[in-house]
Design a protein around this motif. Structure first.
Motif, short mmCIF file in Angstrom:
data_model
loop_
_atom_site.label_atom_id
_atom_site.label_comp_id
_atom_site.label_asym_id
_atom_site.label_seq_id
_atom_site.Cartn_x
_atom_site.Cartn_y
_atom_site.Cartn_z
N GLY A 191 0.87 -1.18 0.16
CA GLY A 191 -0.01 0.04 0.12
C GLY A 191 0.94 1.22 0.00
N THR A 192 0.38 2.67 -0.09
CA THR A 192 0.89 3.63 -0.11
C THR A 192 0.48 4.52 1.03
N VAL A 193 1.04 5.14 2.10
CA VAL A 193 0.67 5.69 2.96
C VAL A 193 1.41 7.35 3.05
N PHE A 194 0.73 8.11 3.62
CA PHE A 194 1.06 9.53 3.64
C PHE A 194 1.01 9.77 5.29
N VAL A 195 2.31 9.67 5.79
CA VAL A 195 2.50 10.02 7.26
C VAL A 195 2.91 11.38 7.60
N ALA A 196 2.16 12.15 8.20
CA ALA A 196 2.53 13.53 8.59
C ALA A 196 2.27 13.90 10.01
N VAL A 197 3.65 14.04 10.35
CA VAL A 197 3.93 14.25 11.82
C VAL A 197 4.78 15.57 11.99
N GLY A 198 4.69 16.02 13.40
CA GLY A 198 5.33 17.37 13.50
C GLY A 198 6.69 17.36 13.09
N ALA A 199 7.13 18.73 12.37
CA ALA A 199 8.36 18.39 11.72
C ALA A 199 9.58 18.39 12.41
N GLY A 200 9.53 18.71 13.76
CA GLY A 200 10.53 18.49 14.73
C GLY A 200 11.00 16.98 14.83
N HIS A 201 9.88 15.99 14.54
CA HIS A 201 10.02 14.53 14.62
C HIS A 201 11.09 13.84 13.41
N LEU A 202 11.04 15.01 12.41
CA LEU A 202 11.96 14.31 11.26
C LEU A 202 13.14 15.19 10.90
N ALA A 203 13.65 15.77 12.16
CA ALA A 203 14.82 16.61 12.04
C ALA A 203 16.13 16.14 13.05
N GLY A 204 17.21 15.88 12.45
CA GLY A 204 18.40 15.45 13.57
C GLY A 204 18.63 14.18 13.79
N SER A 205 19.70 13.71 14.56
CA SER A 205 20.30 12.58 14.60
C SER A 205 19.41 11.41 15.24
N ASP A 206 18.58 11.91 15.98
CA ASP A 206 17.58 11.17 16.68
C ASP A 206 16.08 11.12 16.02
N SER A 207 16.01 11.52 15.00
CA SER A 207 14.74 11.78 14.11
C SER A 207 14.14 10.01 13.98
N VAL A 208 13.01 10.40 13.60
CA VAL A 208 12.29 9.19 12.99
C VAL A 208 12.98 8.58 11.56
N LEU A 209 13.35 9.64 10.84
CA LEU A 209 14.39 9.21 9.65
C LEU A 209 15.65 8.54 10.04
#
Length: 287
Positions: A255-273
């Protein structure tokens, strides 16, 4: 630390520029043979004159079957009941018990906002801090109806997409409620001290978000949260770990999913990414 409250609690707000502007916030994807998870950092409150929902972001959204948000906010009455339950719990310390100098500072901030000096006396310190952090934004014209989540949720509803959440409102407010008394009091004090810097801090945050500058967002977030390890652990690290685990699990189904979470969670060395990359998944930057 006031910027930390804005970034950590709301994870990026809007800008106070008056003219309509174009933004190109960052977008990522994790893919395998039959699954795509798009990852987009949100801004919870925005002015309506900032345009962002086009280009690769809209394309990714339209290709997705499901929209996944941090949470789907319940109706206003239910939200207020939750705040009363968690933020005004009988027997828990309230701001009325603050030492006289701190309470006087709080009273001054409330007077300046046009409110009664005792209007937050029933509130626990974390709830008072959140309330105070939002007061200047309302005066500057910020509106959650223009925030990313509201726009995405309305578009998903119109398109007949499924909308799900990673957390409930009770869980999200509960993170603040479970902070120690010392951490809550510090949060409130730092919020009061930082109120005069609200406009400048939001300008810096939204400028980085609009350019897709995740490194700048990480620097802002990490610099401020470093001074409050309990807040960082509660609002950032633990949640990032849970969400990264959810995404890894979702990759096991097509499937294809669009996950939208607060931008701070996708920044830095401890991010979700970063956590996904450490787990062996390839994270691709799309915008």
């Amino acid at each position: 630390m006031f910027r930390a409250l804005l970034l950590a609690a709301l994870f990026l707000l809007g800008s106070c520029g008056a003219a309509p502007r174009e933004a190109k916030p960052a977008l990522w994807a994790v893919r395998d043979g039959d699954t795509t998870v798009y990852l987009f950092g949100t801004v919870h409150l925005l002015r309506p004159d900032l345009r962002w929902f086009d280009g690769p972001v809209r394309t990714a959204f339209e290709r997705s079957d499901t929209l996944v948000l941090e949470l789907v906010m319940p109706p206003e009455a239910e939200t207020q009941a939750l705040l009363d339950k968690l933020g005004r719990t009988p027997g828990d310390p309230t701001v009325a018990a603050l030492p006289a100098p701190e309470h006087a500072k709080l009273e001054g901030a409330l007077r300046q906002a046009g409110l009664s000096p005792q209007s937050l006396d029933r509130d626990e310190p974390w709830l008072a801090a959140l309330t105070l952090s939002l007061l200047p934004l309302q005066k500057l014209g910020y509106d959650d109806a223009s925030g990313v989540e509201q726009v995405l949720q309305a578009a998903a509803s119109k398109a007949g997409k499924q909308v799900t959440e990673l957390e409930t409102a009770e869980e999200q407010f509960g993170y603040f409620d479970h902070l120690s008394a010392a951490a809550q009091t510090r949060l409130l004090g730092d919020t009061l001290d930082g109120l005069p810097e609200t406009g400048a801090n939001i300008d810096a945050a939204v400028a980085a978000w609009s350019k897709g500058d995740a490194d700048a967002l990480a620097r802002m977030l990490n610099a401020d949260l470093a001074a409050n390890p309990e807040l960082r652990d509660t609002l950032l690290l633990r949640r990032n770990q849970r969400w990264a685990a959810w995404i890894r699990g979702r990759m096991q189904r097509p499937g294809t999913v669009f996950v939208a979470v607060g931008a701070g969670h996708l920044a830095g060395s401890d991010s979700v990414l970063a956590m996904l990359a450490k787990a062996g998944l390839k994270v691709e930057r799309l915008q």
